[in-house]
Enzyme design. Structure first.
Site, PDB file in Angstrom:
ATOM      1  N   HIS A 220     -12.121  -0.299   3.451  1.00 16.19           N
ATOM      2  CA  HIS A 220     -11.499  -2.044   2.713  1.00 16.19           C
ATOM      3  C   HIS A 220     -13.337  -2.104   1.848  1.00 16.19           C
ATOM      4  CE1 HIS A 220      -7.677  -0.382   2.571  1.00 16.19           C
ATOM      5  NE2 HIS A 220      -7.542  -1.085   4.328  1.00 16.19           N
ATOM      6  N   THR A 255      -5.672   6.117   3.930  1.00 18.38           N
ATOM      7  CA  THR A 255      -5.576   5.040   3.647  1.00 18.38           C
ATOM      8  C   THR A 255      -6.017   4.300   5.131  1.00 18.38           C
ATOM      9  OG1 THR A 255      -4.164   3.599   3.398  1.00 18.38           O
ATOM     10  CG2 THR A 255      -4.914   4.155   0.785  1.00 18.38           C
ATOM     11  N   ASP A 256      -7.199   2.980   4.946  1.00 15.21           N
ATOM     12  CA  ASP A 256      -7.254   2.243   6.215  1.00 15.21           C
ATOM     13  C   ASP A 256      -5.637   1.389   6.048  1.00 15.21           C
ATOM     14  OD1 ASP A 256      -7.908   1.293   7.989  1.00 15.21           O
ATOM     15  OD2 ASP A 256      -9.999   0.633   7.954  1.00 15.21           O
ATOM     16  N   ALA A 257      -5.405   0.551   6.875  1.00 11.52           N
ATOM     17  CA  ALA A 257      -3.904  -0.151   6.860  1.00 11.52           C
ATOM     18  C   ALA A 257      -4.294  -1.233   5.347  1.00 11.52           C
ATOM     19  CB  ALA A 257      -4.296  -1.315   8.022  1.00 11.52           C
ATOM     20  N   LEU A 258      -2.740  -1.207   4.272  1.00 12.55           N
ATOM     21  CA  LEU A 258      -3.203  -1.810   3.361  1.00 12.55           C
ATOM     22  C   LEU A 258      -2.798  -2.922   3.981  1.00 12.55           C
ATOM     23  CD1 LEU A 258      -1.344   0.536   1.053  1.00 12.55           C
ATOM     24  CD2 LEU A 258      -4.135   0.234   1.482  1.00 12.55           C
TER      25      LEU A 258
END
Length: 483
Positions: A220, A255-258
């Site tokens: 992100h 994904t990294d944590a949304l």
């Protein structure tokens, strides 16, 4: 009207959820039967090895090919050993030793432990090149600041994990190492041309692709030349053109944590973030740690709505679901875990310790540990020399609130061993160290990223390249203080 069952199942098959507590609640298991790709385990889910094995077995009752993921990096980021600290050194220590066979062996041992507990995907290794000493979220999670060194150790780590039957997920693409902000709280910007990324940040990702890594995690972070105003997680130029087109990655993009602010704020919520990530080319969406059935259904509804209004094409979501299923199938079919070598991590941590100065004659010192906040990635994991000391008094203080003279009086004729993490950026830390060392014999133990700062007049400066249980034991042994 309710959601179309087929579209709901399709949306669920792209999601990596989580649940609270040591026992999977009914909704977490039921969603797996309904198509949810899997769950990520966090420290709150971990009480004991037997309990973790029971939890993973319960999840498999929901669906046999469930993805069960965890952030088990060794070093400062551990979930299995969050109550005590990891028995393995982290990447910075392994990079300092610079023995790729050791790195592979350590990650093989971590993988063997995970496989024995029924965990299928390790959200590791971190392959970011830590090119900024002030990076608040990577630091000792990186193998170092040299792209070539990070690349060869990243490939070795992937090989070790996957030989044990656990899928590796290299992170954070296209590189989080140059940031001076934490994407858990804001959207960091790395304002460099793509040529700089290719030279500095991307060689480790090329290496792990070459090593056959099964998954890669997005960052992100904003790289204006590639991502515009949004994060890489929402950028087709990064996830498709660069990662798949230029670097040839064919595995699963996670994904990294949304829930992290770097994604959720940029999109206007977790649901819209999920849609944007899928549209950009992500395959498996990590929702985060604070998840319940309602949040999963909210994200599912957003994905289904996006399929209806044209923000998402069904073929793209089907492609993502297929890649998530391939990851689940690979881990389920993987081989027998390798045996764990006794005390491997402690011996590796000892090899990583570096000493500048003289550490002799420290019998019965006053050990002063400076308070240091943990990042969300690290969590509150015990660290320091305390558990390893044989015969030394230890006090814990806050750097900016401590009078050096009070510590001198407490120490009396004893030398002081001052222990800290990332001392060069700890508020009041360098000033306290220098004030003490000006008139008292002080040995400094740096258990974070050392940077270029060195104390003035200190008797010795000891670097462990991490704050795991193994790193703490190694420092105590080098100082002659271990029980």
């Amino acid at each position: 009207m309710g959601l179309d069952p087929g579209l709901r199942r399709l949306a669920l098959s792209t999601l990596l959820a989580a649940y609270p507590g040591p026992v999977p609640p009914d909704w977490a298991v039921d969603l797996l039967a309904e198509g949810l790709a899997g769950h990520t385990l966090f420290g709150t889910n971990i009480h004991s090895p037997a309990q973790v094995a029971a939890s993973t077995s319960a999840l498999r009752a929901g669906r046999s090919d469930v993805i069960i993921a965890i952030d088990e990096e060794g070093g400062d980021v551990t979930r299995l050993a969050h109550a005590t600290g990891s028995p393995y050194p982290g990447n910075a220590a392994l990079g300092a030793v610079d023995d790729v066979a050791l790195t592979r062996e350590v990650y093989g041992a971590i993988g063997a432990e995970l496989a024995a507990l029924g965990i299928t995907v390790d959200l590791a290794p971190t392959v970011d090149v830590n090119s900024s000493d002030d990076n608040p979220v990577i630091g000792t999670r990186s193998f170092g600041a040299d792209p070539a060194r990070v690349a060869r150790h990243s490939a070795a780590a992937v090989a070790g994990l996957q030989a044990a039957g656990v899928a590796a997920c290299a992170k954070h693409f296209p590189g989080h190492g140059a940031t001076v902000a934490d994407s858990h709280y804001e959207l960091p910007t790395v304002d460099v041309p793509p040529a700089v990324l290719r030279e500095r940040d991307l060689p480790p990702f090329a290496a792990v692709v070459g090593a056959g890594v099964r998954a890669i995690m997005t960052a992100h972070i904003r790289v204006p030349a590639l991502t515009g105003d949004g994060p890489a997680t929402f950028s087709r130029a990064v996830l498709v053109d660069l990662l798949r087109g230029e670097y040839g990655f064919t595995g699963t993009v996670i994904t990294d944590a949304l829930e992290m602010k770097g994604a959720a704020l940029a999109a206007g919520g977790v649901g819209p973030a999920a849609v944007r990530a899928l549209a950009a080319g992500a395959d498996l969406l990590c929702i985060g740690a604070r998840v319940d059935a309602g949040l999963v259904e909210l994200v599912v509804a957003e994905i289904v709505d996006a399929l209806a209004d044209g923000r998402l094409e069904r073929a793209r979501v089907e492609q993502a679901a297929g890649r998530a299923a391939e990851l689940a199938g690979w881990a389920r079919a993987a081989g027998t875990p390798a045996p764990v070598t006794e005390r491997l991590g402690y011996a590796a941590a000892l090899r990583a310790v570096r000493v500048e100065g003289d550490v002799t004659g420290l019998a019965k010192p006053l050990v002063v540990q400076l308070h240091a906040a943990s990042t969300i990635a690290e969590g509150r994991v015990p660290w320091g020399l305390g558990p390893h000391l044989a015969d030394a008094e230890e006090v814990r203080v806050v750097a900016g609130e401590t009078d050096p003279e009070a510590l001198r009086r407490l120490a009396g004729a004893r030398p002081i061993v001052l222990v800290g993490r990332h001392l060069h950026r700890l508020a009041g830390g360098p000033e306290l160290v220098d004030a003490l060392a000006a008139t008292h014999p002080v040995t400094v133990v740096e258990m974070g990223w050392p940077g270029r700062w060195r104390p003035t007049n200190a008797r010795a400066f000891v670097t462990t390249y991490g704050a795991s249980h193994a790193n703490g034991r190694a420092a105590a042994e080098v100082l002659g203080l271990a029980g």
